[in-house]
Write a protein that holds these residues in place. Structure first.
Motif, PDB file in Angstrom:
ATOM      1  N   LYS A   5       0.860  -1.179   0.000  1.00 29.42           N
ATOM      2  CA  LYS A   5       0.000   0.000   0.000  1.00 29.42           C
ATOM      3  C   LYS A   5       0.899   1.232   0.000  1.00 29.42           C
ATOM      4  N   LEU A   6       0.759   2.047  -1.015  1.00 33.19           N
ATOM      5  CA  LEU A   6       1.576   3.251  -1.134  1.00 33.19           C
ATOM      6  C   LEU A   6       0.701   4.477  -1.064  1.00 33.19           C
ATOM      7  N   ASP A   7       1.253   5.545  -0.516  1.00 31.09           N
ATOM      8  CA  ASP A   7       0.529   6.801  -0.444  1.00 31.09           C
ATOM      9  C   ASP A   7       0.768   7.564  -1.745  1.00 31.09           C
ATOM     10  N   PHE A   8      -0.246   7.653  -2.573  1.00 26.61           N
ATOM     11  CA  PHE A   8      -0.098   8.352  -3.839  1.00 26.61           C
ATOM     12  C   PHE A   8      -1.026   9.562  -3.930  1.00 26.61           C
ATOM     13  N   LYS A   9      -1.155  10.284  -2.811  1.00 27.15           N
ATOM     14  CA  LYS A   9      -1.890  11.544  -2.841  1.00 27.15           C
ATOM     15  C   LYS A   9      -1.025  12.560  -3.584  1.00 27.15           C
ATOM     16  N   ASP A  10      -1.647  13.531  -4.216  1.00 27.77           N
ATOM     17  CA  ASP A  10      -0.956  14.564  -5.003  1.00 27.77           C
ATOM     18  C   ASP A  10      -0.146  13.961  -6.140  1.00 27.77           C
ATOM     19  N   SER A  11      -0.621  12.871  -6.720  1.00 27.25           N
ATOM     20  CA  SER A  11       0.082  12.274  -7.850  1.00 27.25           C
ATOM     21  C   SER A  11      -0.652  12.615  -9.142  1.00 27.25           C
ATOM     22  N   LYS A  12       0.037  12.426 -10.261  1.00 26.95           N
ATOM     23  CA  LYS A  12      -0.547  12.669 -11.582  1.00 26.95           C
ATOM     24  C   LYS A  12      -0.989  11.340 -12.169  1.00 26.95           C
ATOM     25  N   TYR A  13      -2.162  11.329 -12.815  1.00 26.93           N
ATOM     26  CA  TYR A  13      -2.729  10.109 -13.375  1.00 26.93           C
ATOM     27  C   TYR A  13      -2.744  10.185 -14.901  1.00 26.93           C
ATOM     28  N   ALA A  14      -2.390   9.079 -15.540  1.00 28.64           N
ATOM     29  CA  ALA A  14      -2.489   8.981 -17.001  1.00 28.64           C
ATOM     30  C   ALA A  14      -2.805   7.534 -17.380  1.00 28.64           C
ATOM     31  N   THR A  15      -3.376   7.363 -18.557  1.00 28.90           N
ATOM     32  CA  THR A  15      -3.709   6.041 -19.066  1.00 28.90           C
ATOM     33  C   THR A  15      -2.853   5.741 -20.279  1.00 28.90           C
ATOM     34  N   GLY A  16      -2.277   4.544 -20.319  1.00 29.24           N
ATOM     35  CA  GLY A  16      -1.488   4.117 -21.472  1.00 29.24           C
ATOM     36  C   GLY A  16      -2.118   2.890 -22.098  1.00 29.24           C
ATOM     37  N   ARG A  17      -1.999   2.776 -23.420  1.00 25.71           N
ATOM     38  CA  ARG A  17      -2.586   1.634 -24.119  1.00 25.71           C
ATOM     39  C   ARG A  17      -1.618   1.070 -25.144  1.00 25.71           C
ATOM     40  N   ARG A  18      -1.688  -0.270 -25.325  1.00 28.58           N
ATOM     41  CA  ARG A  18      -0.884  -0.958 -26.347  1.00 28.58           C
ATOM     42  C   ARG A  18      -1.513  -2.312 -26.606  1.00 28.58           C
ATOM     43  N   LYS A  19      -1.740  -2.642 -27.866  1.00 31.09           N
ATOM     44  CA  LYS A  19      -2.442  -3.870 -28.262  1.00 31.09           C
ATOM     45  C   LYS A  19      -3.772  -3.950 -27.504  1.00 31.09           C
ATOM     46  N   LEU A  93       4.342  11.953 -17.193  1.00 31.71           N
ATOM     47  CA  LEU A  93       5.501  12.851 -17.085  1.00 31.71           C
ATOM     48  C   LEU A  93       5.197  14.212 -17.713  1.00 31.71           C
ATOM     49  N   LEU A  94       4.413  14.205 -18.794  1.00 31.70           N
ATOM     50  CA  LEU A  94       4.048  15.467 -19.453  1.00 31.70           C
ATOM     51  C   LEU A  94       3.170  16.336 -18.553  1.00 31.70           C
ATOM     52  N   LEU A  95       2.400  15.696 -17.676  1.00 31.22           N
ATOM     53  CA  LEU A  95       1.567  16.461 -16.751  1.00 31.22           C
ATOM     54  C   LEU A  95       2.423  17.167 -15.700  1.00 31.22           C
ATOM     55  N   TYR A  96       3.584  16.575 -15.377  1.00 30.62           N
ATOM     56  CA  TYR A  96       4.508  17.212 -14.439  1.00 30.62           C
ATOM     57  C   TYR A  96       5.279  18.351 -15.101  1.00 30.62           C
ATOM     58  N   ASP A  97       5.812  18.082 -16.284  1.00 29.53           N
ATOM     59  CA  ASP A  97       6.653  19.070 -16.951  1.00 29.53           C
ATOM     60  C   ASP A  97       6.356  19.056 -18.444  1.00 29.53           C
ATOM     61  N   ASP A  98       5.733  20.119 -18.937  1.00 28.37           N
ATOM     62  CA  ASP A  98       5.347  20.201 -20.342  1.00 28.37           C
ATOM     63  C   ASP A  98       6.559  20.369 -21.260  1.00 28.37           C
ATOM     64  N   ASN A  99       7.701  20.769 -20.706  1.00 25.80           N
ATOM     65  CA  ASN A  99       8.913  20.961 -21.518  1.00 25.80           C
ATOM     66  C   ASN A  99       9.490  19.643 -22.018  1.00 25.80           C
ATOM     67  N   LEU A 100       9.071  18.525 -21.410  1.00 28.71           N
ATOM     68  CA  LEU A 100       9.574  17.210 -21.818  1.00 28.71           C
ATOM     69  C   LEU A 100       8.901  16.696 -23.088  1.00 28.71           C
ATOM     70  N   LYS A 101       7.876  17.405 -23.558  1.00 29.17           N
ATOM     71  CA  LYS A 101       7.079  16.932 -24.688  1.00 29.17           C
ATOM     72  C   LYS A 101       7.923  16.676 -25.929  1.00 29.17           C
ATOM     73  N   SER A 102       8.803  17.611 -26.276  1.00 27.65           N
ATOM     74  CA  SER A 102       9.606  17.460 -27.498  1.00 27.65           C
ATOM     75  C   SER A 102      10.573  16.277 -27.381  1.00 27.65           C
ATOM     76  N   ILE A 103      11.138  16.071 -26.190  1.00 31.03           N
ATOM     77  CA  ILE A 103      12.091  14.967 -25.979  1.00 31.03           C
ATOM     78  C   ILE A 103      11.380  13.622 -26.098  1.00 31.03           C
ATOM     79  N   LEU A 104      10.246  13.473 -25.397  1.00 35.54           N
ATOM     80  CA  LEU A 104       9.517  12.207 -25.403  1.00 35.54           C
ATOM     81  C   LEU A 104       8.855  11.938 -26.756  1.00 35.54           C
ATOM     82  N   ARG A 105       8.436  13.008 -27.425  1.00 34.41           N
ATOM     83  CA  ARG A 105       7.776  12.850 -28.712  1.00 34.41           C
ATOM     84  C   ARG A 105       8.761  12.403 -29.786  1.00 34.41           C
TER      85      ARG A 105
END
Length: 136
Positions: A5-19, A93-105
């Motif tokens: 059980k981990l405390d994940f209050k104040d965390s960012k949520y995202a959904t990923g999909r593959r196949k 990660l993009l929700l934390y820092d929008d500047n990472l968009k170009s690197i990850l993209r």
């Protein structure tokens, strides 16, 4: 094995999909722990390629131990689940820092990989494989 059980209050949520896999990812600042369905990711994924694939978004942004990840993965096999997890982590990660968009993209981690299994066609053994031909 007991669920962690981990405390994940104040965390960012995202959904990923593959196949056919879907990964619900919660990301927060921490020490680099990654939990998949309540287990450590190293216990959940056996293949070294899957483990490397999951750590890839963090290595690209050069912050391998900056974030903690908790995720719920359903559907598909381990390869699809690892891909879904990478997609979800990248989007979070993009929700934390929008500047990472170009690197990850540039590494194509924020885009959903739309490849999936081709459907079986009638009169065929699989999608394209034909039944064995007999001349006589």
């Amino acid at each position: 094995m007991e669920k962690i059980k981990l405390d994940f209050k104040d965390s960012k949520y995202a959904t990923g999909r593959r196949k056919t896999s879907i990964a619900k990812v919660w990301l927060k600042k921490g020490s680099g722990k990654i939990y998949v369905n309540g287990k450590n990711y190293e216990d959940y994924f056996k293949r070294a390629s899957h483990k490397m694939q999951i750590l890839r978004p963090f290595e690209i942004i050069e912050q391998p131990t900056e974030y903690d990840v908790r995720c719920q993965v359903i559907g598909g096999g381990h390869t699809g689940q690892a891909g879904a997890l990478v997609h979800g982590i990248s989007r979070a990660l993009l929700l934390y820092d929008d500047n990472l968009k170009s690197i990850l993209r540039k590494e194509k981690l924020t885009t959903r990989d739309s490849r999936s299994v081709e459907r079986k066609k009638p009169g065929r053994a699989k999608a394209r494989r034909s039944y064995q031909f007999s001349k006589r």
